[in-house]
Design an enzyme around this catalytic site. Structure first.
Site, short mmCIF file in Angstrom:
data_model
loop_
_atom_site.label_atom_id
_atom_site.label_comp_id
_atom_site.label_asym_id
_atom_site.label_seq_id
_atom_site.Cartn_x
_atom_site.Cartn_y
_atom_site.Cartn_z
N ARG A 1 -12.34 37.10 -100.47
CA ARG A 1 -13.13 38.15 -99.60
C ARG A 1 -12.12 39.03 -98.78
O ARG A 1 -12.41 40.17 -98.88
CB ARG A 1 -14.04 37.52 -98.40
CG ARG A 1 -15.22 36.65 -98.92
CD ARG A 1 -16.37 36.44 -98.11
NE ARG A 1 -15.75 34.98 -97.20
CZ ARG A 1 -16.12 33.81 -97.61
NH1 ARG A 1 -16.68 33.60 -98.81
NH2 ARG A 1 -15.54 32.90 -96.66
N LYS B 1 -28.53 54.43 -86.73
CA LYS B 1 -28.39 53.98 -88.19
C LYS B 1 -29.60 53.71 -88.98
O LYS B 1 -30.14 52.57 -88.69
CB LYS B 1 -27.20 52.99 -88.33
CG LYS B 1 -27.14 52.60 -89.75
CD LYS B 1 -25.70 51.59 -89.96
CE LYS B 1 -25.80 51.24 -91.53
NZ LYS B 1 -24.29 50.68 -91.85
N LYS C 1 -22.22 46.84 -84.58
CA LYS C 1 -23.51 47.15 -85.37
C LYS C 1 -24.40 45.91 -85.04
O LYS C 1 -24.02 44.98 -84.88
CB LYS C 1 -23.09 47.35 -86.50
CG LYS C 1 -24.19 47.60 -87.58
CD LYS C 1 -23.93 47.50 -89.05
CE LYS C 1 -24.63 46.11 -89.77
NZ LYS C 1 -24.42 46.20 -91.15
P1 13P Z 1 -26.33 49.42 -97.18
O1 13P Z 1 -25.98 50.92 -97.06
O2 13P Z 1 -26.06 48.74 -98.51
O3 13P Z 1 -27.80 49.54 -96.87
O4 13P Z 1 -25.67 48.96 -96.18
C1 13P Z 1 -25.38 49.29 -94.97
C2 13P Z 1 -25.51 48.17 -93.77
O5 13P Z 1 -24.63 48.20 -92.69
C3 13P Z 1 -26.73 47.41 -93.63
O6 13P Z 1 -26.65 46.97 -92.34
#
Ligand code: 13P
Length: 325
Positions: free
Chosen positions: A44, A217, A134
């Site tokens: 990873r 987001k 996030k």
């Molecule tokens: P995806 O763009 O693959 O949906 O992932 C964005 C993300 O941060 C999901 O939490």
């Protein structure tokens, strides 16, 4: 301009966007296995090093969201990931939720966890170089779903997370994702997305979250993958922007979309089409995971000889998304 607003502006402006490289250990391991790579902390790390050392990444990427494991790992040059990102002019972010679990009373719906001890974890991440965070909430569309209970519980958790981040000096990325899975129409996705966003902003206000110091987001408004409906790029762009206009206050500096499993090129087209609509009060950009790194992972497949090809595949997507802005 407050310090939080400045970070939020940096994340969403200058035709750059965010790269989500924060897959959980389980998800990342499954994606590595999918391309024939034995998952381990080291594989990873190697894969994430390939991603962040892609040449010219900082021209199209403003911030990289890291997973907790990666946050404490080092590159071959001895720098930690947050240190290295800072060196190359990219902000380091950290995923702070601990995952979505079944919601009591609604086993087919999920509630995102991770509030316990978050104040202390935020302090550690800030000390080690994070500037933003996030938290992802997932909302499912289906029979009698989403329930008011699931939407409210997730909005409440997002708002408490956002408040704790701002208190500790991190810009919270507020991510309520309405999933693409299901047979629902574009119209239903639009209705649910608008309603979820309204609930989220009501909770953010209740928790006294400064809206000019967050990045939203959301999902794009698309038809369910099992619906058989194939809306045009323009229909998706229009429905998405109309939903945002109804629900998102203009004090939010920027909206950075997740890709949610869309084909990488289609996601880019959707983003481009939105920029052509009437002037919008917020910056619209990308915070893609799969739509940025999916092709890179496929090109690399764990072979050191394919390292440059993997980086090139990421570069192509990052440059295309920056151009779409
Ligand atoms: P995806 O763009 O693959 O949906 O992932 C964005 C993300 O941060 C999901 O939490």
């Amino acid at each position: 301009m407050s310090a939080l607003n400045k970070i939020a502006q940096t994340l969403v402006s200058n035709r750059r966007g965010i790269l989500a490289a924060d897959e959980s250990i389980g998800t990342m391991s499954a994606r590595l296995e999918g391309v024939g790579v034995e998952p381990s902390a080291e594989s990873r790390r190697v894969y994430r090093e390939l991603i962040v050392t892609t040449p010219k990444l900082a021209e199209s990427i403003s911030g990289v969201i890291l997973a907790d494991e990666t946050f404490y790992q080092k590159l071959d040059n001895g720098r930690t990931f947050p240190e290295y990102l800072q060196d190359i002019g990219i902000l380091a972010g950290i995923k702070v939720d601990t995952g979505a679990k079944p919601l009591a009373g609604s086993p087919d719906e999920k509630i995102t966890e991770g509030l316990d001890g978050l104040r202390e974890r935020v302090a550690d991440y800030v000390r080690l170089g994070a500037t933003f965070a996030k938290w992802r909430a997932v909302i499912t569309i289906g029979d009698d779903m989403p329930s008011e209970r699931a939407v409210h519980a997730n909005a409440h958790a997002l708002a408490r997370y956002a408040g704790l981040c701002q208190e500790g000096g991190l810009v919270p990325i507020v991510e309520p994702e309405v999933l693409m899975d299901g047979s629902h129409s574009l119209a239903t996705c639009r209705e649910v997305t608008t309603s979820v966003l309204k609930t989220v902003f009501a909770e953010l206000e209740l928790m006294k979250v400064e809206l000019d110091g967050i990045v939203l987001k959301p999902n794009m408004v698309v038809a369910g993958t099992g619906s058989g409906e194939q809306p045009s790029v323009e229909d998706v762009a229009t429905a998405t922007v109309e939903s945002l206009r109804e629900a998102v206050p203009s004090s939010v500096p920027g909206i950075s979309f997740l890709s949610g499993g869309q084909d990488p090129e289609v996601a880019t087209h959707h983003l481009g089409a939105m920029q052509k609509l009437d002037p919008l009060p917020w910056e619209l950009t990308y915070s893609f995971g799969r739509a940025l790194v999916g092709p890179a992972l496929e090109a690399w497949r764990g072979d050191e000889n394919n390292r440059a090809a993997g980086q090139e595949a990421l570069s192509v997507r990052a440059v295309a998304n920056a151009a779409a802005r």
